[in-house]
Motif scaffolding. Sequence first.
Motif, PDB file in Angstrom:
ATOM      1  N   ILE A 103      58.132  36.073  83.047  1.00 13.48           N
ATOM      2  CA  ILE A 103      58.477  34.772  83.628  1.00 13.48           C
ATOM      3  C   ILE A 103      57.421  34.328  84.646  1.00 13.48           C
ATOM      4  O   ILE A 103      57.041  33.155  84.713  1.00 13.48           O
ATOM      5  CB  ILE A 103      59.866  34.820  84.303  1.00 13.48           C
ATOM      6  N   SER A 104      56.924  35.290  85.418  1.00  7.47           N
ATOM      7  CA  SER A 104      55.920  34.967  86.437  1.00  7.47           C
ATOM      8  C   SER A 104      54.508  34.906  85.865  1.00  7.47           C
ATOM      9  O   SER A 104      53.545  34.724  86.610  1.00  7.47           O
ATOM     10  CB  SER A 104      55.966  36.008  87.558  1.00  7.47           C
ATOM     11  N   LYS A 105      54.410  35.112  84.544  1.00  4.17           N
ATOM     12  CA  LYS A 105      53.138  35.020  83.813  1.00  4.17           C
ATOM     13  C   LYS A 105      52.132  36.108  84.199  1.00  4.17           C
ATOM     14  O   LYS A 105      50.925  35.931  84.039  1.00  4.17           O
ATOM     15  CB  LYS A 105      52.517  33.629  83.969  1.00  4.17           C
ATOM     16  N   GLU A 106      52.646  37.226  84.697  1.00  2.32           N
ATOM     17  CA  GLU A 106      51.771  38.384  84.934  1.00  2.32           C
ATOM     18  C   GLU A 106      51.338  39.004  83.611  1.00  2.32           C
ATOM     19  O   GLU A 106      50.275  39.643  83.527  1.00  2.32           O
ATOM     20  CB  GLU A 106      52.499  39.438  85.770  1.00  2.32           C
ATOM     21  N   ILE A 107      52.171  38.829  82.595  1.00  4.63           N
ATOM     22  CA  ILE A 107      51.888  39.402  81.282  1.00  4.63           C
ATOM     23  C   ILE A 107      52.551  38.515  80.233  1.00  4.63           C
ATOM     24  O   ILE A 107      53.576  37.878  80.500  1.00  4.63           O
ATOM     25  CB  ILE A 107      52.418  40.863  81.194  1.00  4.63           C
ATOM     26  N   THR A 108      51.968  38.446  79.056  1.00  2.00           N
ATOM     27  CA  THR A 108      52.600  37.678  77.984  1.00  2.00           C
ATOM     28  C   THR A 108      53.712  38.497  77.340  1.00  2.00           C
ATOM     29  O   THR A 108      53.742  39.732  77.441  1.00  2.00           O
ATOM     30  CB  THR A 108      51.579  37.311  76.893  1.00  2.00           C
ATOM     31  N   PHE A 109      54.612  37.808  76.666  1.00  2.00           N
ATOM     32  CA  PHE A 109      55.699  38.487  75.973  1.00  2.00           C
ATOM     33  C   PHE A 109      55.140  39.466  74.936  1.00  2.00           C
ATOM     34  O   PHE A 109      55.579  40.608  74.832  1.00  2.00           O
ATOM     35  CB  PHE A 109      56.622  37.466  75.296  1.00  2.00           C
ATOM     36  N   ALA A 110      54.138  39.009  74.190  1.00  2.00           N
ATOM     37  CA  ALA A 110      53.555  39.853  73.136  1.00  2.00           C
ATOM     38  C   ALA A 110      52.929  41.111  73.707  1.00  2.00           C
ATOM     39  O   ALA A 110      53.109  42.218  73.181  1.00  2.00           O
ATOM     40  CB  ALA A 110      52.523  39.052  72.344  1.00  2.00           C
ATOM     41  N   ASP A 111      52.193  40.968  74.804  1.00  2.00           N
ATOM     42  CA  ASP A 111      51.556  42.143  75.415  1.00  2.00           C
ATOM     43  C   ASP A 111      52.597  43.087  76.005  1.00  2.00           C
ATOM     44  O   ASP A 111      52.444  44.320  75.955  1.00  2.00           O
ATOM     45  CB  ASP A 111      50.570  41.705  76.494  1.00  2.00           C
ATOM     46  N   ALA A 112      53.654  42.509  76.574  1.00  2.00           N
ATOM     47  CA  ALA A 112      54.720  43.350  77.127  1.00  2.00           C
ATOM     48  C   ALA A 112      55.413  44.139  76.016  1.00  2.00           C
ATOM     49  O   ALA A 112      55.771  45.311  76.198  1.00  2.00           O
ATOM     50  CB  ALA A 112      55.737  42.486  77.876  1.00  2.00           C
ATOM     51  N   ALA A 113      55.590  43.498  74.862  1.00  2.00           N
ATOM     52  CA  ALA A 113      56.203  44.195  73.724  1.00  2.00           C
ATOM     53  C   ALA A 113      55.317  45.352  73.269  1.00  2.00           C
ATOM     54  O   ALA A 113      55.792  46.466  73.020  1.00  2.00           O
ATOM     55  CB  ALA A 113      56.434  43.222  72.574  1.00  2.00           C
ATOM     56  N   LYS A 114      54.007  45.102  73.186  1.00  2.00           N
ATOM     57  CA  LYS A 114      53.079  46.138  72.725  1.00  2.00           C
ATOM     58  C   LYS A 114      53.021  47.320  73.682  1.00  2.00           C
ATOM     59  O   LYS A 114      52.870  48.474  73.262  1.00  2.00           O
ATOM     60  CB  LYS A 114      51.689  45.543  72.542  1.00  2.00           C
ATOM     61  N   SER A 115      53.152  47.048  74.965  1.00  2.00           N
ATOM     62  CA  SER A 115      52.999  48.130  75.950  1.00  2.00           C
ATOM     63  C   SER A 115      54.313  48.805  76.319  1.00  2.00           C
ATOM     64  O   SER A 115      54.313  49.966  76.730  1.00  2.00           O
ATOM     65  CB  SER A 115      52.353  47.584  77.228  1.00  2.00           C
ATOM     66  N   SER A 116      55.459  48.109  76.133  1.00  2.00           N
ATOM     67  CA  SER A 116      56.697  48.639  76.707  1.00  2.00           C
ATOM     68  C   SER A 116      57.879  48.743  75.748  1.00  2.00           C
ATOM     69  O   SER A 116      58.826  49.485  76.031  1.00  2.00           O
ATOM     70  CB  SER A 116      57.131  47.770  77.901  1.00  2.00           C
TER      71      SER A 116
END
Length: 450
Positions: free
Chosen positions: A311-324
């Motif tokens: 939400i705060s745009k520290e990370i994109t949804f796609a990148d968060a999915a790949k990493s977490s």
Amino acid sequence: MKFINRKFFLSLFLIATVFSFAQKKQKVDGVIAVVGDYIVLDSDLDLEYVQLKANGIDTKDITRCELFGKQLEDKLYAHQAIQDSIVVTDSEVNSYMNEQIDAMVEQIGGMDKVLKYYNKKNEEDFRSYFYDVIKMNKLTSQMQKKIVDDVTITPEEVRSFFKAIPKDEIPTFGAEMEVAQIVIKPIITEEEKKRVVEKLNEIRQEVINGSSFFSKAVLFSEDPGSSSNGGFYKMNRKTQFIKEFKDVAFTLAEGEISQPFETDFGYHIILVEKIKGQEVELRHILISPKVSSQAIKDAKEKIEVIRNKIISKEITFADAAKSSSDEKETRNNGGVLLNPRTMEPRFELTKMDPTLYAQVSELKDGEVTFPLLDEERGGAKFYKIVTVNNRTEEHLAEFSKDYLKIKELALRDKQIQEIAKWSEEKIKETYIKINDEYKGCEFTNNWLKK
């Protein structure tokens, strides 16, 4: 005949199909048609109505002539399949039949109830009718497949197909969206996994010492599909079971009990009772490790942190999915879900799973849901957040935008033409006799050979 869904008639798991066919010989029938080596009985049309009604299809506008035409088509396919040396083996039919009967027994609650429900004297009588249904449908489907297998379509043919559609008949495609999710699963402790394995080892030893596996399964198994039946399953290598389960089942000898092993559902032990050729009759016990309330709480807190970063745009949804994300099937694709109907990353809203639809229908592009508590197939809980990447509103078909859908329509149209051409040729060379009572029907195909 657009109201006919052939996949429905090939899906013999439906109880109505078997019920209808099982009643067939109880009516004194007249032969209303002969197609090659096959006959059509008057009661066959009654059975078609029963099948359609049992599946919620309104039959008031479906004429007897239309159903008769479908019967003639199916018999022509089956007859020609034999002429073309298409083989449906006894083992293939029996294997499929056993799977379906096992499912019926499980659904209704015992073979005696199945026989009573279908009004059959004994299992042998029931199986003889069911065998014929499966054999006919398999011959029909394989012949249809053979006709259209080599039908392909070029981009230019797709373009020509689309250009030929009158403006007032251009199809409308429903609203669609691409959906992505991030999954966080509560961590199951090694102590809990150890507890489950030790419990299964304890049960295993007790069975080896003389206890009843059936009773242990009733008492301890967490598989809702088999626990009440002592964990019983009958399967072959084509049966739809998860790979890890089948791998263990087919390495055991008769009377052998496996060591505890893990699948997505939890931990199992298997007892093989009988091996009949390619079939295995077995019992199993499933126990799933339990997730603590603290682990569930921790999972929720973790996914909330991930959501806040998105939400705060520290990370994109796609990148968060790949990493977490803990969902391996979608993680490397940025969390994007594949539509199980089309295997493409787009969902038509009107055909979406109701639960998923409720979660995403009001989302704007890029908006992220609050953490949602969900369950896996085995009942294990997890948290997820969902977003919508691309939404397409309902619209008239556009060639560049909807090429894949238009290509599918064009290919289907070409396949229909190929089937029509095939039918015309085979009707000419096949012995066909229609009862006078039905010669007044207006058929799509030239069954009367006028």
